[in-house]
Design a protein around this motif. Structure first.
Motif, PDB file in Angstrom:
ATOM      1  N   GLN A  36       0.894  -1.184   0.206  1.00 22.52           N
ATOM      2  CA  GLN A  36      -0.165   0.062  -0.107  1.00 22.52           C
ATOM      3  C   GLN A  36       0.979   1.037   0.080  1.00 22.52           C
ATOM      4  OE1 GLN A  36      -3.742   0.670   0.055  1.00 22.52           O
ATOM      5  NE2 GLN A  36      -2.562   2.540  -0.697  1.00 22.52           N
ATOM      6  N   VAL A  37       0.708   2.164  -0.795  1.00 17.78           N
ATOM      7  CA  VAL A  37       1.544   3.315  -0.962  1.00 17.78           C
ATOM      8  C   VAL A  37       0.567   4.760  -0.495  1.00 17.78           C
ATOM      9  CG1 VAL A  37       2.686   4.930  -2.678  1.00 17.78           C
ATOM     10  CG2 VAL A  37       2.620   2.255  -2.892  1.00 17.78           C
ATOM     11  N   ILE A  38       1.440   5.302   0.263  1.00 15.85           N
ATOM     12  CA  ILE A  38       0.845   6.620   0.795  1.00 15.85           C
ATOM     13  C   ILE A  38       1.756   7.582   0.285  1.00 15.85           C
ATOM     14  CG2 ILE A  38       0.124   7.894   2.781  1.00 15.85           C
ATOM     15  CD1 ILE A  38      -0.169   5.408   4.456  1.00 15.85           C
ATOM     16  N   MET A  39       1.484   8.708  -0.070  1.00 13.66           N
ATOM     17  CA  MET A  39       2.254   9.760  -0.836  1.00 13.66           C
ATOM     18  C   MET A  39       1.780  11.029   0.153  1.00 13.66           C
ATOM     19  SD  MET A  39       1.748   8.981  -4.842  1.00 13.66           S
ATOM     20  CE  MET A  39       2.928  10.003  -5.493  1.00 13.66           C
ATOM     21  N   THR A  40       2.646  11.852   0.076  1.00 11.25           N
ATOM     22  CA  THR A  40       2.457  13.355   0.590  1.00 11.25           C
ATOM     23  C   THR A  40       2.059  14.140  -0.634  1.00 11.25           C
ATOM     24  OG1 THR A  40       4.865  14.159   0.134  1.00 11.25           O
ATOM     25  CG2 THR A  40       4.305  13.454   2.318  1.00 11.25           C
ATOM     26  N   GLN A  41       1.479  15.201  -0.714  1.00  9.97           N
ATOM     27  CA  GLN A  41       0.989  15.888  -1.709  1.00  9.97           C
ATOM     28  C   GLN A  41       2.141  16.329  -2.602  1.00  9.97           C
ATOM     29  OE1 GLN A  41      -2.409  16.429  -2.394  1.00  9.97           O
ATOM     30  NE2 GLN A  41      -1.750  16.675  -4.234  1.00  9.97           N
ATOM     31  N   ILE A  61      -2.982   6.543  -1.415  1.00  6.48           N
ATOM     32  CA  ILE A  61      -3.630   7.286  -0.734  1.00  6.48           C
ATOM     33  C   ILE A  61      -2.784   8.531  -0.305  1.00  6.48           C
ATOM     34  CG2 ILE A  61      -4.513   7.480   1.605  1.00  6.48           C
ATOM     35  CD1 ILE A  61      -4.827   4.331   1.475  1.00  6.48           C
ATOM     36  N   THR A  62      -3.475   9.788  -0.368  1.00  9.01           N
ATOM     37  CA  THR A  62      -2.713  11.056  -0.136  1.00  9.01           C
ATOM     38  C   THR A  62      -3.602  11.673   1.187  1.00  9.01           C
ATOM     39  OG1 THR A  62      -1.606  11.249  -2.034  1.00  9.01           O
ATOM     40  CG2 THR A  62      -1.895  13.307  -0.758  1.00  9.01           C
ATOM     41  N   ASP A  63      -4.808  11.759   1.171  1.00 14.17           N
ATOM     42  CA  ASP A  63      -5.588  12.456   1.982  1.00 14.17           C
ATOM     43  C   ASP A  63      -6.461  11.837   2.887  1.00 14.17           C
ATOM     44  OD1 ASP A  63      -4.922  15.153   0.688  1.00 14.17           O
ATOM     45  OD2 ASP A  63      -6.129  14.517  -1.139  1.00 14.17           O
ATOM     46  N   PHE A  64      -6.910  12.410   3.965  1.00 11.79           N
ATOM     47  CA  PHE A  64      -7.961  11.699   4.834  1.00 11.79           C
ATOM     48  C   PHE A  64      -9.227  11.477   4.489  1.00 11.79           C
ATOM     49  CE2 PHE A  64      -4.588  13.871   7.661  1.00 11.79           C
ATOM     50  CZ  PHE A  64      -4.523  12.979   8.741  1.00 11.79           C
ATOM     51  N   ILE A  65      -9.837  12.237   3.374  1.00 11.73           N
ATOM     52  CA  ILE A  65     -10.822  12.288   2.805  1.00 11.73           C
ATOM     53  C   ILE A  65     -10.925  11.575   1.420  1.00 11.73           C
ATOM     54  CG2 ILE A  65     -13.110  13.222   2.100  1.00 11.73           C
ATOM     55  CD1 ILE A  65     -12.310  13.586   5.102  1.00 11.73           C
ATOM     56  N   LYS A  66     -11.747  10.320   1.275  1.00 11.39           N
ATOM     57  CA  LYS A  66     -11.543   9.506  -0.028  1.00 11.39           C
ATOM     58  C   LYS A  66     -12.202  10.208  -1.263  1.00 11.39           C
ATOM     59  CE  LYS A  66     -11.694   4.707   1.798  1.00 11.39           C
ATOM     60  NZ  LYS A  66     -12.272   3.326   1.797  1.00 11.39           N
ATOM     61  N   HIS A  75      -6.961   5.924   9.025  1.00 13.45           N
ATOM     62  CA  HIS A  75      -5.447   5.788   9.259  1.00 13.45           C
ATOM     63  C   HIS A  75      -5.075   4.968  10.419  1.00 13.45           C
ATOM     64  CE1 HIS A  75      -6.592   8.848  12.046  1.00 13.45           C
ATOM     65  NE2 HIS A  75      -5.264   8.571  12.908  1.00 13.45           N
ATOM     66  N   VAL A  76      -5.765   4.727  11.568  1.00 10.60           N
ATOM     67  CA  VAL A  76      -5.196   3.853  12.356  1.00 10.60           C
ATOM     68  C   VAL A  76      -5.513   2.285  11.958  1.00 10.60           C
ATOM     69  CG1 VAL A  76      -6.034   3.102  14.651  1.00 10.60           C
ATOM     70  CG2 VAL A  76      -6.030   5.485  14.318  1.00 10.60           C
ATOM     71  N   ASN A  77      -6.468   2.175  11.290  1.00  8.38           N
ATOM     72  CA  ASN A  77      -6.868   0.580  10.872  1.00  8.38           C
ATOM     73  C   ASN A  77      -5.621   0.418   9.605  1.00  8.38           C
ATOM     74  OD1 ASN A  77      -9.092   0.477  12.315  1.00  8.38           O
ATOM     75  ND2 ASN A  77     -10.550   0.781  10.444  1.00  8.38           N
ATOM     76  N   LEU A  78      -5.267   1.182   8.968  1.00  6.61           N
ATOM     77  CA  LEU A  78      -4.163   1.059   8.008  1.00  6.61           C
ATOM     78  C   LEU A  78      -2.962   0.683   8.746  1.00  6.61           C
ATOM     79  CD1 LEU A  78      -3.438   0.856   5.049  1.00  6.61           C
ATOM     80  CD2 LEU A  78      -3.076   3.508   5.159  1.00  6.61           C
ATOM     81  N   PHE A 106      -1.796  12.723   6.059  1.00  6.82           N
ATOM     82  CA  PHE A 106      -2.068  11.473   6.091  1.00  6.82           C
ATOM     83  C   PHE A 106      -0.919  10.439   6.383  1.00  6.82           C
ATOM     84  CE2 PHE A 106      -3.567   7.268   5.039  1.00  6.82           C
ATOM     85  CZ  PHE A 106      -4.991   7.251   5.522  1.00  6.82           C
ATOM     86  N   LEU A 107       0.134  10.654   5.768  1.00  7.73           N
ATOM     87  CA  LEU A 107       1.339   9.736   6.064  1.00  7.73           C
ATOM     88  C   LEU A 107       1.855   9.829   7.333  1.00  7.73           C
ATOM     89  CD1 LEU A 107       3.455   7.777   4.971  1.00  7.73           C
ATOM     90  CD2 LEU A 107       4.590   9.812   3.908  1.00  7.73           C
TER      91      LEU A 107
END
Length: 287
Positions: A36-41, A61-66, A75-78, A106-107
């Motif tokens: 799973q990749v999480i990126m900053t903006q 995933i980048t933001d808190f809102i899908k 974010h906690v589950n992830l 989010f990251l």
């Protein structure tokens, strides 16, 4: 395969070395890992989410809102899903935020919620990498028990030559593979370790003791726990403490207490390491 079905989060911050991450994803996926990749903006400017999503098989995933409907990214589950978080590349800015506990994206929120091991691969220009603040931040992150993959020497995006290049994806992959192999070689083993000094009371104020900190024994306990062992750490009086969840610490004050605790846990241990600095003498009578 040592990475089969391992859940790995790759955190990408906004550095030019982000263009190398697709290769790392391919190597991990080929080894059977779930990625799973999480990126900053800022990272979007260096590598496209479409490329990363295609290779990882998961939405980026980048933001808190899908979406526009306000669906929340948990974010906690992830964070709890992950067996490992690997941050690559890590800019000086993200490194500083990680060290100081900031969670303004989010990251970093996932990072602050994670209970899994963390690997960090810094990437920045040579003067930034050599700056005292960066060195201090790396020391802080190492003190948290995180694994730093040092930047290497070479030509940088600025045209300068020096340390600051992110380690190559193939080597990062090897670090991850080695980590998971080491993590399991002591699985189902019980390790007993004694550490620290003992204080033998002369009276309510004075005692016979030594300057042992217990640092070596604690390090041995942490290393054994990282390799999958269930560790009993019998620890004399020290301000230091073990942090790994697989370590049960039994605090003792004097040699008699340490002997009693050791005799209690020794019969069920597979490995025993006596690293404590037990006092040479115990007063027969105390005031």
């Amino acid at each position: 395969m040592s990475l089969a079905d391992k859940n790995i989060i790759i955190g990408i911050s906004g550095g030019i070395a982000a263009y190398k991450i697709p290769l790392l994803i391919r190597l991990l996926k080929k080894a059977g890992a779930n990625v799973q990749v999480i990126m900053t903006q800022a990272a979007h400017s260096f590598v496209t989410p479409v490329t990363l999503a295609t290779l990882s098989g998961n939405p980026i995933i980048t933001d808190f809102i899908k979406n526009k409907e306000g669906e929340w990214q948990h974010h906690v589950n992830l964070a709890l899903w992950a067996d490992l978080m690997i941050f690559a590349p890590v800019t000086a800015n993200t490194l500083a935020k990680m060290a100081s506990g900031q969670a303004d994206n989010f990251l970093l929120a996932v990072y602050m919620s994670a209970k899994c091991p963390v690997m960090i691969a810094p990437a920045m220009d040579l003067d930034m990498y050599a700056h005292p603040a960066t060195k201090k931040n790396i020391e802080i992150l190492q003190s948290f028990g995180y694994h730093i993959i040092p930047a290497t020497e070479g030509e940088l995006a600025s045209g300068l030559i020096g340390y600051g290049r992110m380690e190559e994806p193939e080597q990062i992959y090897q670090e991850i593979e080695t980590f998971f192999k080491k993590k399991t070689d002591l699985k189902n083993k019980k390790v007993l370790i004694t550490a620290g000094p003992t204080y033998e009371a002369i009276d309510p104020v004075r005692f016979i003791g030594n300057h042992s900190s217990g640092k070596m024994g604690i390090a041995l306990a942490e290393a054994a726990a990282e390799r999958g062992a269930e560790v009993i750490l019998i620890l004399g009086p020290t301000h230091l403490e073990a942090k790994h969840p697989n370590i049960k610490t039994v605090r003792v004050q004097n040699a008699a207490e340490m002997l009693h605790a050791t005799q209690q846990y020794f019969p069920e241990s597979d490995i025993t390491i006596a690293a404590a600095a037990v006092a040479d003498f115990t007063p027969v009578n105390t005031s």
